[in-house]
Design an enzyme around this catalytic site. Structure first.
Site, short mmCIF file in Angstrom:
data_model
loop_
_atom_site.label_atom_id
_atom_site.label_comp_id
_atom_site.label_asym_id
_atom_site.label_seq_id
_atom_site.Cartn_x
_atom_site.Cartn_y
_atom_site.Cartn_z
CB CYS A 91 47.67 6.78 64.83
SG CYS A 91 47.00 8.11 63.82
CB CYS A 95 44.11 7.49 66.88
SG CYS A 95 43.95 6.40 65.45
CG HIS A 113 44.44 4.45 62.16
ND1 HIS A 113 45.29 5.52 62.32
CD2 HIS A 113 45.18 3.47 61.56
CE1 HIS A 113 46.50 5.19 61.87
NE2 HIS A 113 46.45 3.97 61.39
CG ASN A 163 49.54 16.63 50.62
OD1 ASN A 163 49.02 17.18 49.66
ND2 ASN A 163 50.43 17.24 51.38
CB SER A 192 54.27 7.52 56.28
OG SER A 192 54.47 8.52 57.26
CG HIS A 212 43.81 9.04 61.43
ND1 HIS A 212 43.55 8.35 62.59
CD2 HIS A 212 42.78 9.91 61.28
CE1 HIS A 212 42.43 8.80 63.13
NE2 HIS A 212 41.94 9.75 62.34
CG HIS A 221 45.70 13.71 58.12
ND1 HIS A 221 46.15 12.47 57.74
CD2 HIS A 221 46.76 14.56 57.98
CE1 HIS A 221 47.43 12.55 57.42
NE2 HIS A 221 47.82 13.80 57.53
CD GLN A 248 49.33 19.22 56.17
OE1 GLN A 248 50.00 20.06 56.75
NE2 GLN A 248 49.84 18.36 55.31
ZN LIG Z 1 44.90 7.16 63.54
#
Ligand SMILES: [Zn+2]
Length: 354
Positions: free
Chosen positions: A46, A49, A109, A149, A157, A160, A162, A164
């Site tokens: 990832c 991560c 994650h 999103n 896809s 994790h 997150h 923006q």
């Molecule tokens: Zn991750």
């Protein structure tokens, strides 16, 4: 509950067609969303991560809270070509200027925001406060758009957790529309538009209210365009997230936790959505360097957070089609009251911890 009517969306000044009489019977648990495969707390593949390499060679630090970095594939940024060729009128063109950042919400994650404790969500709110204030003060920046999103159905896809941040030299259309509507309402009534929306949502016992305390209220709006659309609104009008005081920011984090836990509990899945912070533009002034950081909606704009989930049922996407893409108004197949009742009936503890 059959609902067949048109509802006025006061923040956008447009009609929403609610045609809930067409809805198949409400989901009753007969079909179940595919259970998400168990994910590791750390994924060596990832790019978000801690400690991992990203495309382009940068390596993430071994962060243990939130982590912010400049997007390796920015859609706006200093690297955009300077002066594009001038097209014939009425066309206009500008360099793709601005700043694009990625915010990792957690080093874990395998967590969704709903599984993070409110204090950890508070750390994300603090990132939004800091980044909006800092990026908004930069010369030429007119708006800071913080969003998340979430889920493959909205094109993400990497699970994790997150979000923006885009800082741009133009004002996003949604906030431009909302700013104009709020200014008109203020001129006509002397009142704040969102103040009136909050009062309307509290009316009659708050049938669509999911969460409320002294500082923050969360509800499925009367004029919801998506089946499980939820607004999270600080009661005191501030134009930007960084203008909240610490108590309000903590209340905001608690409300975000309460809403996303209900989302995940709805179908016992990691619930997909698009989440957007609606913040006032910054007045970048006439020249690109003039007046930077000044607030262009200080007297009217009411900061809030909107969740737009794309699903109406576990495997049923709300497609944008003729009415939405062609006509520009939404057609909703679900009653906001029914959606709110479903969400309200769910446990306030995440299903993974039950
Ligand atoms: Zn991750």
């Amino acid at each position: 509950m059959a609902t067949w009517e048109q509802r006025w969306h006061p923040l956008r000044e447009e009609w929403v067609i609610v045609a809930a009489h067409r809805q198949h019977r409400p989901w009753t648990g007969g079909t179940v969303a595919a259970p998400a495969p168990a994910r590791p707390a750390y994924d060596p593949g990832c790019y978000l991560c801690p400690g991992n390499a990203r495309v382009g060679g940068a390596r993430n630090p071994s962060y243990d809270g939130t982590f912010v970095f400049d997007n390796d594939h920015p859609c706006v940024g200093a690297a955009a070509p300077g002066t594009p060729p001038t097209p014939p009128p009425p066309y206009r063109v500008a360099p793709g200027a601005g700043q694009a950042r990625v915010v990792c919400f957690s080093p874990r994650h395998d967590l969704t925001r709903a599984e993070m404790p409110p204090a950890a969500i508070g750390a994300v709110v603090d990132v939004w406060r800091r980044e909006t204030r800092d990026l908004g003060a930069r010369p030429g920046i007119k708006q800071v758009l913080c969003f998340e999103n979430k889920g493959e159905v909205v094109g993400v896809s990497n699970p994790h957790p997150h979000g923006q941040i885009y800082a741009t030299d133009f004002v996003w259309k949604t906030m431009e529309i909302e700013l104009a509507a709020a200014a008109r309402h203020r001129a006509e009534t002397g009142r704040g538009l969102m103040d009136d929306v909050i009062r309307a949502e509290q009316h009659g016992g708050g049938p669509r209210v999911l969460h409320e305390d002294e500082d923050v209220i969360a509800f499925v709006p009367y004029f919801a365009r998506y089946a499980y659309e939820v607004y999270v609104v600080p009661k005191r009008r501030v134009p930007h997230v960084f203008a909240l005081d610490d108590r309000e920011a903590e209340a905001l984090a608690r409300a975000l936790s309460a809403v996303t836990i209900r989302f995940d509990n709805l179908w016992r899945t990691s619930f997909p959505y698009v989440m957007v912070l609606h913040q006032a533009p910054f007045d970048a002034g006439a020249g690109r360097d003039a007046g930077a950081g000044r607030d262009a909606g200080a007297d009217t704009f009411h900061f809030f957070i909107a969740f737009h989930p794309p699903l109406r049922q576990p495997h049923l996407v709300k497609y944008l089609a003729g009415p939405e893409i062609g006509g520009g108004n939404f057609l909703s197949d679900t009653s906001p009251e029914a959606s709110a009742a479903e969400l309200k009936a769910l446990p306030a503890t995440h299903h993974g911890a039950q």
